[in-house]
Scaffold this motif. Structure first.
Motif, PDB file in Angstrom:
ATOM      1  N   GLU A 168      11.401  41.277  38.559  1.00 20.09           N
ATOM      2  CA  GLU A 168      11.918  41.917  37.353  1.00 20.09           C
ATOM      3  C   GLU A 168      13.186  41.211  36.892  1.00 20.09           C
ATOM      4  OE1 GLU A 168      12.531  46.051  37.959  1.00 20.09           O
ATOM      5  OE2 GLU A 168      10.522  46.442  38.734  1.00 20.09           O
ATOM      6  N   SER A 169      13.465  41.339  35.612  1.00 19.88           N
ATOM      7  CA  SER A 169      14.717  40.812  35.061  1.00 19.88           C
ATOM      8  C   SER A 169      15.101  41.611  33.830  1.00 19.88           C
ATOM      9  CB  SER A 169      14.591  39.326  34.718  1.00 19.88           C
ATOM     10  OG  SER A 169      13.733  39.143  33.609  1.00 19.88           O
TER      11      SER A 169
ATOM     12  N   LEU B 230      16.693  44.268  27.359  1.00 24.90           N
ATOM     13  CA  LEU B 230      15.282  43.906  27.279  1.00 24.90           C
ATOM     14  C   LEU B 230      14.829  43.649  28.712  1.00 24.90           C
ATOM     15  CD1 LEU B 230      12.633  42.949  25.930  1.00 24.90           C
ATOM     16  CD2 LEU B 230      13.693  40.681  25.724  1.00 24.90           C
ATOM     17  N   SER B 231      13.932  44.479  29.219  1.00 26.00           N
ATOM     18  CA  SER B 231      13.502  44.404  30.615  1.00 26.00           C
ATOM     19  C   SER B 231      12.083  43.860  30.699  1.00 26.00           C
ATOM     20  CB  SER B 231      13.562  45.784  31.282  1.00 26.00           C
ATOM     21  OG  SER B 231      14.872  46.312  31.208  1.00 26.00           O
ATOM     22  N   MET B 232      11.843  42.991  31.690  1.00 24.63           N
ATOM     23  CA  MET B 232      10.506  42.444  31.944  1.00 24.63           C
ATOM     24  C   MET B 232      10.174  42.581  33.421  1.00 24.63           C
ATOM     25  SD  MET B 232      10.226  38.907  29.747  1.00 24.63           S
ATOM     26  CE  MET B 232       8.609  38.594  30.471  1.00 24.63           C
ATOM     27  N   ARG B 233       8.900  42.863  33.680  1.00 20.75           N
ATOM     28  CA  ARG B 233       8.407  42.905  35.055  1.00 20.75           C
ATOM     29  C   ARG B 233       7.089  42.144  35.117  1.00 20.75           C
ATOM     30  NH1 ARG B 233       7.308  48.638  37.298  1.00 20.75           N
ATOM     31  NH2 ARG B 233       5.314  48.367  36.200  1.00 20.75           N
TER      32      ARG B 233
ATOM     33  N   SER C 181      12.634  34.695  30.561  1.00 25.89           N
ATOM     34  CA  SER C 181      11.521  34.212  31.374  1.00 25.89           C
ATOM     35  C   SER C 181      11.735  34.570  32.834  1.00 25.89           C
ATOM     36  CB  SER C 181      11.367  32.697  31.222  1.00 25.89           C
ATOM     37  OG  SER C 181      12.529  32.031  31.673  1.00 25.89           O
ATOM     38  N   LEU C 182      10.641  34.605  33.589  1.00 23.68           N
ATOM     39  CA  LEU C 182      10.671  34.842  35.023  1.00 23.68           C
ATOM     40  C   LEU C 182       9.392  34.290  35.627  1.00 23.68           C
ATOM     41  CD1 LEU C 182      10.075  38.680  35.601  1.00 23.68           C
ATOM     42  CD2 LEU C 182       9.789  37.566  33.424  1.00 23.68           C
ATOM     43  N   HIS C 183       9.363  34.078  36.942  1.00 21.36           N
ATOM     44  CA  HIS C 183       8.203  33.473  37.576  1.00 21.36           C
ATOM     45  C   HIS C 183       8.030  33.991  38.999  1.00 21.36           C
ATOM     46  CE1 HIS C 183      11.416  30.828  39.102  1.00 21.36           C
ATOM     47  NE2 HIS C 183      10.641  30.688  40.153  1.00 21.36           N
TER      48      HIS C 183
END
Length: 438
Positions: free
Chosen positions: A163-164, A178-181, A294-296
């Motif tokens: 998550e970020s 703005l949250s991303m998982r 972005s995340l990976h």
């Protein structure tokens, strides 16, 4: 005129797994007697890297430092005619057949070809001629590392997520995040398998997300020698999909199905100068001048798929061993009087009838345009057939073949989800609470 053909017994496409026995034959045809010092059969396996930090002087001439690496994995030799002495011998006109067998070390890394480096295996027949340049015939073959995902870490079966959060500044205030998982159901896959990637986006900021992009990327790190003298890196996008955006003050969950293409297994421990890894990447591109988010997650690509049942004692193709020493005697010639052909090499799935053999497909990342190769590796290239004449090793253009599985039945059990509505490049999960959609 001399014609030399190199064939593999019971394996016309030349695909082998580390630890297997290679068997084949060399057919030499001459229209008249040919004097030679020797005819040498060699089976080679090596990794090499090369790149340059190019600089240009005022006269536009390249001037920079070059970096190189080389490691041998297989270096065998046998004499079909003659010997290491300088005495000439005569090859009689007609056709002669020489059968051979060679044991591949279990520690051989998978074949790999790229602009900055490669791992290559080939059979070479060299005519050492008096008062002339040597005449070479080569045939490359594919070697695959046996990476059974069932024998690797149990963590490959466990779901993973990352998550970020990000906030956007608009002086003098700071926006909501703005949250991303990013989530995956497991950590190990094989070519041909579908990776269901779930991306959850909670956009509480005042900046709209225009689109969500998900990629499966191969990251290759090259090392020069002496080791750690310098490194270089390549990144290949193997597959990419794009889905819809997320408006402000909105919450969405998208699912993207990424099918793993023909590609080599993950490799960190067998090759000291070329390391291959994979990761699933997700990026949210936002409106305006703001940078995206972005995340990976790292994933492991193997050559034997995970089974549904957890094995108490995982199967292993070979025990974990230290890198083997080069064995020049691993190549042997088989007397023509011996009847019958050597049996076909066994495969990693021969002991497990539940695993269907894969189809073998040319690697997706191979660069078909020789102009894109560095000048140091850019030679006059041509495809290798049944054994063709070449003057130099670097003149050979070769694309390895990698196993691609049909796991549609298993994949359906994993990724079919009820009440899903498909969108471009992904799925909108209808199970998300409707009250979160604004």
């Amino acid at each position: 005129m001399v014609i030399c053909e190199i064939e593999f017994c019971n394996n016309p496409r030349g695909i082998f797994y580390a630890g297997q026995l290679i068997s084949g034959e060399v057919v030499i045809k001459t229209d008249k007697a040919k004097p030679v010092k020797a005819v040498v059969l060699q089976i080679k396996g090596y990794a090499e890297t090369h790149w340059s930090d190019t600089e240009y002087d005022p006269e536009d001439q390249p001037n920079g430092e070059s970096f190189n690496g080389h490691v041998d994995y297989l270096a065998t030799r046998a004499y079909l005619h003659g010997s290491s002495s300088s005495i000439e011998v005569l090859i009689e006109p007609g056709t002669s057949t020489h059968r051979f067998a060679c044991q591949l070390p279990i520690t051989c890394p998978s074949s790999f070809e790229a602009a900055l480096g490669r791992i290559r295996y080939l059979v070479n027949v060299r005519f050492v001629r008096p008062w002339k340049f040597d005449q070479n015939f080569n045939r490359c073959f594919t070697v695959l590392k046996v990476m059974d995902l069932n024998s690797e870490s149990l963590m490959l079966r466990v779901p993973s997520q990352v998550e970020s959060q990000r906030t956007f500044y608009c002086f003098p205030c700071r926006s909501s995040p703005l949250s991303m998982r990013l989530s995956l159901p497991q950590g190990g896959y094989v070519p041909g398998q579908t990776v269901p990637v779930e991306v959850m986006v909670t956009n509480d900021s005042g900046v709209a997300v225009e689109e969500i992009t998900v990629k499966l990327a191969m990251v290759v790190i090259y090392y020069s020698q002496p080791l750690c003298a310098d490194t270089n890196k390549d990144r290949f996008v193997m597959v990419q999909k794009t889905g819809e955006g997320v408006p402000t003050k909105c919450h969405k969950q998208l699912t993207f199905d990424l099918r793993v293409p023909a590609t080599p297994p993950t490799c960190f421990n067998l090759c000291s100068i070329i390391q291959i890894g994979y990761q699933v990447e997700a990026e949210a591109r936002v409106k305006g001048c703001h940078g995206g988010q972005s995340l990976h997650i790292p994933v492991t690509i193997g050559s034997v798929p995970l089974t549904r049942k957890l094995q108490k004692e995982p199967k292993t193709w070979g025990e974990d061993v230290l890198p083997q020493q080069l064995d020049a005697k691993a190549l042997v010639l088989i007397e023509s009087e011996q009847a019958g052909e050597p049996p076909g090499p066994p495969t990693p799935w021969s002991a497990d009838p539940s695993i269907a053999p894969p189809d073998y497909v040319e690697a997706k990342h191979i660069c078909p345009d020789p102009q894109k190769f560095p000048q140091s590796m850019k030679k006059s290239m041509k495809r290798i057939g049944k054994g063709s004449q070449e003057k130099k090793r670097d003149d050979i253009s070769f694309a390895p073949l990698y196993g691609v599985f049909d796991l549609s039945n298993q994949t359906e059990e994993i990724i079919v989800r009820p009440n899903e509505m498909k969108t471009e490049g992904g799925y909108v999960n209808e199970e998300v609470e409707k009250s979160t959609w604004l």
